[in-house]
Design a protein around this motif. Structure first.
Motif, mmCIF file in Angstrom:
data_model
loop_
_atom_site.group_PDB
_atom_site.id
_atom_site.type_symbol
_atom_site.label_atom_id
_atom_site.label_comp_id
_atom_site.label_asym_id
_atom_site.label_seq_id
_atom_site.Cartn_x
_atom_site.Cartn_y
_atom_site.Cartn_z
ATOM 1 N N ILE A 204 -1.924 -50.113 -13.141
ATOM 2 C CA ILE A 204 -1.885 -51.409 -12.489
ATOM 3 C C ILE A 204 -1.061 -52.372 -13.336
ATOM 4 C CG2 ILE A 204 -3.304 -53.277 -11.576
ATOM 5 C CD1 ILE A 204 -5.613 -51.263 -11.506
ATOM 6 N N PRO A 205 -0.146 -53.117 -12.721
ATOM 7 C CA PRO A 205 0.628 -54.094 -13.485
ATOM 8 C C PRO A 205 -0.278 -55.123 -14.150
ATOM 9 C CG PRO A 205 1.536 -53.817 -11.280
ATOM 10 C CD PRO A 205 0.258 -53.055 -11.325
ATOM 11 N N GLU A 206 0.157 -55.635 -15.290
ATOM 12 C CA GLU A 206 -0.672 -56.563 -16.074
ATOM 13 C C GLU A 206 -1.017 -57.831 -15.291
ATOM 14 O OE1 GLU A 206 -0.422 -59.133 -20.199
ATOM 15 O OE2 GLU A 206 0.942 -57.462 -19.892
ATOM 16 N N ALA A 207 -0.108 -58.322 -14.481
ATOM 17 C CA ALA A 207 -0.375 -59.540 -13.715
ATOM 18 C C ALA A 207 -1.520 -59.340 -12.730
ATOM 19 C CB ALA A 207 0.876 -59.976 -12.978
ATOM 20 N N MET A 208 -1.678 -58.126 -12.204
ATOM 21 C CA MET A 208 -2.775 -57.869 -11.273
ATOM 22 C C MET A 208 -4.104 -57.724 -12.009
ATOM 23 S SD MET A 208 -0.975 -55.263 -8.606
ATOM 24 C CE MET A 208 -2.432 -55.052 -7.618
ATOM 25 N N VAL A 209 -4.074 -57.228 -13.235
ATOM 26 C CA VAL A 209 -5.300 -57.036 -14.000
ATOM 27 C C VAL A 209 -5.861 -58.388 -14.437
ATOM 28 C CG1 VAL A 209 -6.266 -56.093 -16.129
ATOM 29 C CG2 VAL A 209 -4.668 -54.752 -14.782
ATOM 30 N N THR A 210 -5.010 -59.252 -14.928
ATOM 31 C CA THR A 210 -5.474 -60.528 -15.461
ATOM 32 C C THR A 210 -5.680 -61.570 -14.383
ATOM 33 O OG1 THR A 210 -3.212 -61.277 -15.833
ATOM 34 C CG2 THR A 210 -4.305 -60.146 -17.655
ATOM 35 N N ASN A 211 -5.014 -61.419 -13.236
ATOM 36 C CA ASN A 211 -5.074 -62.430 -12.177
ATOM 37 C C ASN A 211 -4.752 -63.814 -12.723
ATOM 38 O OD1 ASN A 211 -5.656 -60.722 -10.077
ATOM 39 N ND2 ASN A 211 -7.859 -60.894 -10.355
ATOM 40 N N ASP A 212 -3.889 -63.876 -13.689
ATOM 41 C CA ASP A 212 -3.546 -65.147 -14.304
ATOM 42 C C ASP A 212 -2.036 -65.331 -14.233
ATOM 43 O OD1 ASP A 212 -4.146 -67.526 -15.449
ATOM 44 O OD2 ASP A 212 -4.192 -66.767 -17.491
ATOM 45 N N ASP B 39 1.662 -77.913 -9.935
ATOM 46 C CA ASP B 39 0.978 -78.809 -9.010
ATOM 47 C C ASP B 39 1.955 -79.842 -8.455
ATOM 48 O OD1 ASP B 39 1.344 -80.571 -11.094
ATOM 49 O OD2 ASP B 39 -0.784 -80.854 -11.516
ATOM 50 N N LEU B 40 1.435 -80.740 -7.636
ATOM 51 C CA LEU B 40 2.298 -81.721 -6.965
ATOM 52 C C LEU B 40 2.954 -82.702 -7.935
ATOM 53 C CD1 LEU B 40 0.094 -82.492 -3.847
ATOM 54 C CD2 LEU B 40 2.160 -81.108 -3.959
ATOM 55 N N GLN B 41 2.347 -82.893 -9.100
ATOM 56 C CA GLN B 41 2.920 -83.798 -10.089
ATOM 57 C C GLN B 41 3.927 -83.094 -11.001
ATOM 58 O OE1 GLN B 41 -0.470 -83.669 -9.498
ATOM 59 N NE2 GLN B 41 -0.400 -85.507 -8.226
ATOM 60 N N GLY B 42 4.079 -81.789 -10.846
ATOM 61 C CA GLY B 42 5.033 -81.031 -11.651
ATOM 62 C C GLY B 42 4.424 -80.405 -12.891
ATOM 63 N N ASN B 43 3.113 -80.545 -13.073
ATOM 64 C CA ASN B 43 2.433 -79.955 -14.232
ATOM 65 C C ASN B 43 2.227 -78.468 -14.009
ATOM 66 O OD1 ASN B 43 2.195 -82.566 -15.270
ATOM 67 N ND2 ASN B 43 0.282 -82.873 -14.163
ATOM 68 N N THR B 44 2.370 -77.674 -15.055
ATOM 69 C CA THR B 44 2.143 -76.236 -14.984
ATOM 70 C C THR B 44 0.715 -75.948 -15.417
ATOM 71 O OG1 THR B 44 4.459 -75.848 -15.497
ATOM 72 C CG2 THR B 44 2.969 -73.995 -15.778
ATOM 73 N N ILE B 45 -0.012 -75.212 -14.565
ATOM 74 C CA ILE B 45 -1.398 -74.867 -14.874
ATOM 75 C C ILE B 45 -1.591 -73.369 -14.671
ATOM 76 C CG2 ILE B 45 -2.382 -77.122 -14.345
ATOM 77 C CD1 ILE B 45 -3.063 -76.092 -11.580
ATOM 78 N N LYS B 46 -2.597 -72.823 -15.350
ATOM 79 C CA LYS B 46 -2.922 -71.408 -15.189
ATOM 80 C C LYS B 46 -3.836 -71.220 -13.989
ATOM 81 C CE LYS B 46 -2.465 -69.736 -19.881
ATOM 82 N NZ LYS B 46 -3.116 -68.976 -20.942
ATOM 83 N N PHE B 47 -3.636 -70.126 -13.286
ATOM 84 C CA PHE B 47 -4.456 -69.809 -12.115
ATOM 85 C C PHE B 47 -5.918 -69.620 -12.500
ATOM 86 C CE2 PHE B 47 -6.061 -66.765 -8.905
ATOM 87 C CZ PHE B 47 -5.924 -67.574 -7.795
ATOM 88 N N SER B 48 -6.180 -69.069 -13.685
ATOM 89 C CA SER B 48 -7.563 -68.820 -14.109
ATOM 90 C C SER B 48 -8.338 -70.116 -14.315
ATOM 91 C CB SER B 48 -7.573 -67.986 -15.386
ATOM 92 O OG SER B 48 -6.896 -68.682 -16.419
#
Length: 102
Positions: A66-74, A79-88
């Motif tokens: 399984i690819p790492e992105a699918m394992v971590t789900n992160d 967001d609308l203000q342009g800030n980068t946030i983690k999915f987790s």
């Protein structure tokens, strides 16, 4: 005197196809029609994705399948203000995700 009555039998098939696609495009229903065609194709099994087999038992899953992105789900979101946030960091929150495809 010649008999020049109109008959649908004399109209070529490509004209019908052009009228149907033209109507779908002009009415905005072409995306829904394309989506339904894709759904039918996937349901028939003609198009099968090449996915790794994952065991159904309770044994540990080999994470190399399984690819790492699918394992971590992160993954990172903006967001609308342009800030980068983690999915987790959005765990247990309601999320509206608008994904565009070309």
């Amino acid at each position: 005197m010649t008999n020049n009555k109109f008959s649908f039998r004399n109209v070529p098939g490509w004209v019908y196809t052009l009228v149907i696609f033209g109507f779908l495009y002009l009415s905005g229903l072409h995306t829904e029609a394309i989506g339904q065609v894709q759904r039918v194709l996937l349901a028939t099994g003609i198009m099968k994705p090449d996915l790794p087999e994952i065991p159904a038992s309770n044994t540990s899953i080999d994470k190399t399948l399984i690819p790492e992105a699918m394992v971590t789900n992160d993954f990172l979101l903006q967001d609308l203000q342009g800030n980068t946030i983690k999915f987790s960091s959005l765990k247990n929150k309601v999320i509206f995700m608008n994904i565009w495809a070309t």
